[in-house]
Design an enzyme around this catalytic site. Sequence first.
Site, PDB file in Angstrom:
ATOM      1  N   THR A 119      45.385  36.454  36.012  1.00 57.26           N
ATOM      2  CA  THR A 119      45.724  37.319  37.149  1.00 57.26           C
ATOM      3  C   THR A 119      45.131  38.718  36.981  1.00 57.26           C
ATOM      4  OG1 THR A 119      47.828  37.746  36.053  1.00 57.26           O
ATOM      5  CG2 THR A 119      47.822  36.104  37.806  1.00 57.26           C
ATOM      6  N   SER A 163      48.433  36.243  43.609  1.00 59.50           N
ATOM      7  CA  SER A 163      49.220  35.041  43.288  1.00 59.50           C
ATOM      8  C   SER A 163      50.047  34.596  44.480  1.00 59.50           C
ATOM      9  CB  SER A 163      50.125  35.314  42.082  1.00 59.50           C
ATOM     10  OG  SER A 163      49.377  35.700  40.962  1.00 59.50           O
ATOM     11  N   ASP A 221      39.114  28.651  46.480  1.00 59.01           N
ATOM     12  CA  ASP A 221      39.691  27.369  46.092  1.00 59.01           C
ATOM     13  C   ASP A 221      40.402  27.464  44.749  1.00 59.01           C
ATOM     14  OD1 ASP A 221      38.966  25.709  48.300  1.00 59.01           O
ATOM     15  OD2 ASP A 221      36.907  25.724  47.589  1.00 59.01           O
ATOM     16  N   CYS A 273      57.518  38.521  37.026  1.00 66.25           N
ATOM     17  CA  CYS A 273      56.546  38.463  35.935  1.00 66.25           C
ATOM     18  C   CYS A 273      56.978  39.292  34.739  1.00 66.25           C
ATOM     19  CB  CYS A 273      55.180  38.935  36.436  1.00 66.25           C
ATOM     20  SG  CYS A 273      53.936  39.027  35.137  1.00 66.25           S
TER      21      CYS A 273
END
Length: 404
Positions: A246, A289, A391, A353
């Site tokens: 991330t 995310s 993707d 997180c």
Amino acid sequence: MSDRTAQSLTFPITRNACPFAPPEQYTSLRSERPAARIAFPDGTTAWLLTRHSDVRQVLSDPRVSNDRQHPGFPEYVPGLKEASRRMKGGLLAMDPPEHTTYRSLLTREFTLRRMRRLRPRIQQIVDLCVDTMLASPTRRVDLVTALSLPVPSLTICELLGVPYDDRELFQQRTLTFMERTSTQEERAAAIGEIRDYLCDLVAAQAARPQDTLISRMAARAKEQGIYDPGILGGLATLLLIAGFETTANMISLGVAALLKEPGQRAALTADAASMPPGVEELLRYFSVSDQVTCRVALHDIEVAGIRIRAGEGIVASIAGANHDPEVFSDPHTLDLHRDPHSHLAFGFGIHQCIGQNLARLELETVYSTLFARIPTLRTVCPVEDLPFKRDSLVYGIHSMDVTW
């Protein structure tokens, strides 16, 4: 026609217009169908939430579950449940009280005080990467491989006690796991290789303690009588993947956006006090995310005027929430002067997180150092033509050639 009987939308929805913005459909859904039925490629369905208040509600509701083995949990990519089954110890797949127990092994590792002690080392890592960039005889590098990946990779490897020479294994396997185009077998094999490696590392460091996160985690687990190399290996796997994937994508996207908008870059680098809120705005703006905050209802609940029945899946869209005009004025505009602290880029509730303080520190250090040391940095091609990760489970940029 009610929302329950309306035709389901095909999901995931791709970011097709502005590469930085969430899918255009989120805007109309938020006002017209804030709880919308969606259908995945395998034909299963779930509810998509796009309003900030509804996403917060679900992510903090104890009547919904993160159990990826539940039949109703959204399998938004093929093989997700199988990969989760193999990764014993994944915090993101746990509910209380198990989640509470194992998260407690890690909480003190990511406090603000501990992260501040890491600042000098992270600065060294960033400076080393920028030194290498500047040494390029062609004055042209791929920012992703030169900076975006190495900074969080080296940082998390050092924290965990993973030899940095093994980072290639994690980067390649993580890429396979994150790509939506990977097969179920490829995804399961990739996560299995990472987990097997880390389970062995847990056992080795438990036997011969070191000054590493893994050693300290193992020691706490032994003190509490819950030591299990398999579960701890799963925890380490989550930290390793989440610890660089991330953040690496946020580095690339943030640099691209700031190069495209020099006025915003000037606002970010005007003084040191501008950097922390600027990073929060970049986190809100990109919401990389978006689709990983999925849940399954354990009981009937009401959200956005819709009764979601027990056993039905839910996708709580982070990008939808972070671009809600009821919370953020002109949300599709990157505005480094706004107060973005209500954003949900790191999730919300008990599963928020755990490494967010580390991510913030890395982003602040990279942005401030890069633009100070290479003020003439620019992309080789127009930002709009960069190969964006349309993707992938985590949004980002595959490669980004820059020059100066």
